[in-house]
Design a protein around this motif. Structure first.
Motif, short mmCIF file in Angstrom:
data_model
loop_
_atom_site.label_atom_id
_atom_site.label_comp_id
_atom_site.label_asym_id
_atom_site.label_seq_id
_atom_site.Cartn_x
_atom_site.Cartn_y
_atom_site.Cartn_z
N ALA A 124 0.83 -1.20 0.00
CA ALA A 124 0.00 0.00 0.00
C ALA A 124 0.87 1.26 0.00
O ALA A 124 0.57 2.23 -0.70
CB ALA A 124 -0.93 -0.02 1.21
N VAL A 125 1.97 1.22 0.75
CA VAL A 125 2.87 2.37 0.80
C VAL A 125 3.54 2.57 -0.55
O VAL A 125 3.64 3.70 -1.05
CB VAL A 125 3.93 2.17 1.91
N THR A 126 4.00 1.48 -1.17
CA THR A 126 4.67 1.61 -2.47
C THR A 126 3.73 2.16 -3.53
O THR A 126 4.14 2.94 -4.40
CB THR A 126 5.25 0.27 -2.94
N VAL A 127 2.45 1.77 -3.45
CA VAL A 127 1.47 2.26 -4.43
C VAL A 127 1.26 3.76 -4.26
O VAL A 127 1.17 4.51 -5.24
CB VAL A 127 0.14 1.50 -4.29
N VAL A 128 1.19 4.22 -3.02
CA VAL A 128 1.03 5.66 -2.77
C VAL A 128 2.24 6.43 -3.30
O VAL A 128 2.10 7.48 -3.95
CB VAL A 128 0.83 5.93 -1.27
N PHE A 170 -7.10 2.35 -4.75
CA PHE A 170 -7.28 2.75 -3.34
C PHE A 170 -8.70 2.43 -2.88
O PHE A 170 -8.92 2.04 -1.73
CB PHE A 170 -7.00 4.25 -3.18
N ARG A 171 -9.66 2.57 -3.78
CA ARG A 171 -11.04 2.23 -3.44
C ARG A 171 -11.18 0.73 -3.16
O ARG A 171 -11.92 0.32 -2.26
CB ARG A 171 -11.96 2.66 -4.60
N HIS A 221 -10.19 0.27 -13.28
CA HIS A 221 -8.76 0.34 -12.93
C HIS A 221 -7.92 0.07 -14.17
O HIS A 221 -6.98 0.82 -14.48
CB HIS A 221 -8.48 -0.70 -11.84
N PHE A 222 -8.26 -0.97 -14.92
CA PHE A 222 -7.54 -1.34 -16.14
C PHE A 222 -7.72 -0.27 -17.22
O PHE A 222 -6.75 0.16 -17.86
CB PHE A 222 -8.06 -2.70 -16.63
N VAL A 223 -8.96 0.16 -17.45
CA VAL A 223 -9.24 1.13 -18.51
C VAL A 223 -8.49 2.44 -18.25
O VAL A 223 -7.87 3.01 -19.16
CB VAL A 223 -10.76 1.39 -18.62
N GLY A 224 -8.53 2.91 -17.01
CA GLY A 224 -7.85 4.16 -16.69
C GLY A 224 -6.34 4.05 -16.84
O GLY A 224 -5.70 4.90 -17.48
N LEU A 225 -5.74 3.01 -16.28
CA LEU A 225 -4.30 2.86 -16.32
C LEU A 225 -3.76 2.83 -17.75
O LEU A 225 -2.73 3.43 -18.04
CB LEU A 225 -3.88 1.58 -15.59
N HIS A 226 -4.47 2.16 -18.63
CA HIS A 226 -3.92 1.95 -19.97
C HIS A 226 -4.28 3.06 -20.95
O HIS A 226 -3.98 2.94 -22.15
CB HIS A 226 -4.33 0.58 -20.48
N ALA A 227 -4.88 4.14 -20.45
CA ALA A 227 -4.99 5.34 -21.28
C ALA A 227 -3.60 5.84 -21.65
O ALA A 227 -3.41 6.48 -22.69
CB ALA A 227 -5.76 6.43 -20.53
N LEU A 228 -2.64 5.52 -20.81
CA LEU A 228 -1.25 5.93 -21.04
C LEU A 228 -0.69 5.35 -22.33
O LEU A 228 0.23 5.91 -22.92
CB LEU A 228 -0.38 5.49 -19.85
N GLN A 229 -1.24 4.21 -22.76
CA GLN A 229 -0.80 3.62 -24.03
C GLN A 229 -1.80 3.91 -25.16
O GLN A 229 -1.39 4.16 -26.30
CB GLN A 229 -0.66 2.10 -23.89
#
Length: 339
Positions: A124-128, A170-171, A221-229
């Protein structure tokens, strides 16, 4: 020609992120082998499925971020440190996820023993930390991104939506009402869930493992993260097609199409988030969800039509040249992708 001039552009990308990406490529192959030879299950899923998904996702994420950092025209030192933090935080998270898979234990939401809880708390800390560093990169891209406007907005929207997608994680870490009730009388073995309206581990979709009987927060979570690609890839497709379609040679048209694609992707992210929070499986949309999707599709089509219609094809210059007014066409965007 010097050796540096003939070297592939990606050799100059952010070194720690590229090393991290290479390690994730190796781990993706190793965990794929684990999926084939190890039949153990954790929470109803193959034990190596989670590290496989995470390593493949981190591979794409690290490569995208390394490329984006190469586009910064200023604040390169701050960008280097932010990218390095992302690489180290991601590496720590993957060590913990893979280590738990080797032990045959679930990595996320594990509250069974003090050791398991400590590992998940560390994750959790590493994700933050990772999210905060990615936020710094996003701010830098807004302050001093690519010179080409279409490229600039593709990476900006991609980075912001990626941050929004990460927030869904986080949710997921919040305890469910059932887990809070259980905590009043004892120590729940699991704290957090990705399912909404259904317990984790039920019937799931092939390949993704997403819930088929209720909402699943891993979808947004998946859809948002991969907007980067996805969004930079949309621009790359426009650049590749520009020599064949005269209208796409105009950078204003490409910019409008990128904005339409970004707005549409944002709408898709909002829609799947809303659907998941309502406890509805991605593959079982109700009438309201289908209506919203239809409206979004019509808006995307109208936006695309308007973007292509508002500007006539340039008469003189072709992709990779400069017009009489000094406005560049396709060459600058090609340079941004090859940076």
């Amino acid at each position: 020609m010097s050796s540096s001039a003939s070297s592939p552009p990606w050799l100059s990308w952010h070194r720690p992120l590229m090393v991290f990406a290479a390690s994730m490529a190796v781990l993706t192959v190793m965990t794929a082998v684990g999926l084939a030879v190890d039949d153990r299950l954790v929470a109803g899923s193959p034990v190596w499925f989670k590290p496989f998904k995470f390593s493949a996702s981190f591979l794409a994420y690290a490569l995208s971020l390394a490329w984006m950092l190469s586009l910064l025209r200023r604040f390169r030192r701050a960008g280097w440190w932010a990218g390095t933090v992302v690489a180290f935080a991601g590496a720590i998270e993957m060590v913990l996820i893979t280590g738990q898979a080797m032990r045959g234990r679930r990595s996320h939401f594990n509250n069974e023993t003090p050791f398991d809880k400590a590992l998940f708390d560390t994750m959790a800390v590493t994700v933050v930390v990772l999210w905060a560093a990615a936020l710094v990169v996003a701010v830098l891209l807004f302050r001093t991104g690519p010179a080409d406007r279409a490229s600039a907005w593709a990476v900006r929207f991609g980075s912001v939506l990626s941050l929004a997608g990460a927030l869904i994680g986080f949710r997921m870490a919040r305890p469910t009402p059932e887990q809070r009730a259980e905590a009043e009388t004892g120590n729940p073995e699991v704290v957090g869930a990705h399912g909404v309206g259904v317990p984790d581990g039920g019937p799931s979709m092939p390949l993704t493992g997403w819930e088929m009987t209720g909402g699943d927060l891993r979808v947004p979570h998946f859809v948002g993260l991969h907007a980067l690609q996805v969004l930079p890839f949309v621009l790359l497709a426009l650049v590749v097609l520009a020599p064949r379609f005269a209208r796409l040679r105009d950078e204003r048209v490409r910019l409008r199409l990128v904005l339409v694609a970004s707005g549409t992707y944002t709408g898709v992210f909002a829609l799947v988030t809303w659907q998941a929070l309502r406890g509805q499986a991605l593959v079982r949309p109700d009438g309201v969800t289908l209506t919203a999707a239809a409206v979004l599709l019509l808006a995307a089509a109208a936006g695309t039509w308007a973007a292509l219609r508002r500007t006539a094809p340039p008469d003189g210059p072709t992709a990779g040249t400069t017009s009489r007014t000094g406005r560049t066409t396709g060459s600058d965007t090609h340079k941004e992708f090859a940076a």
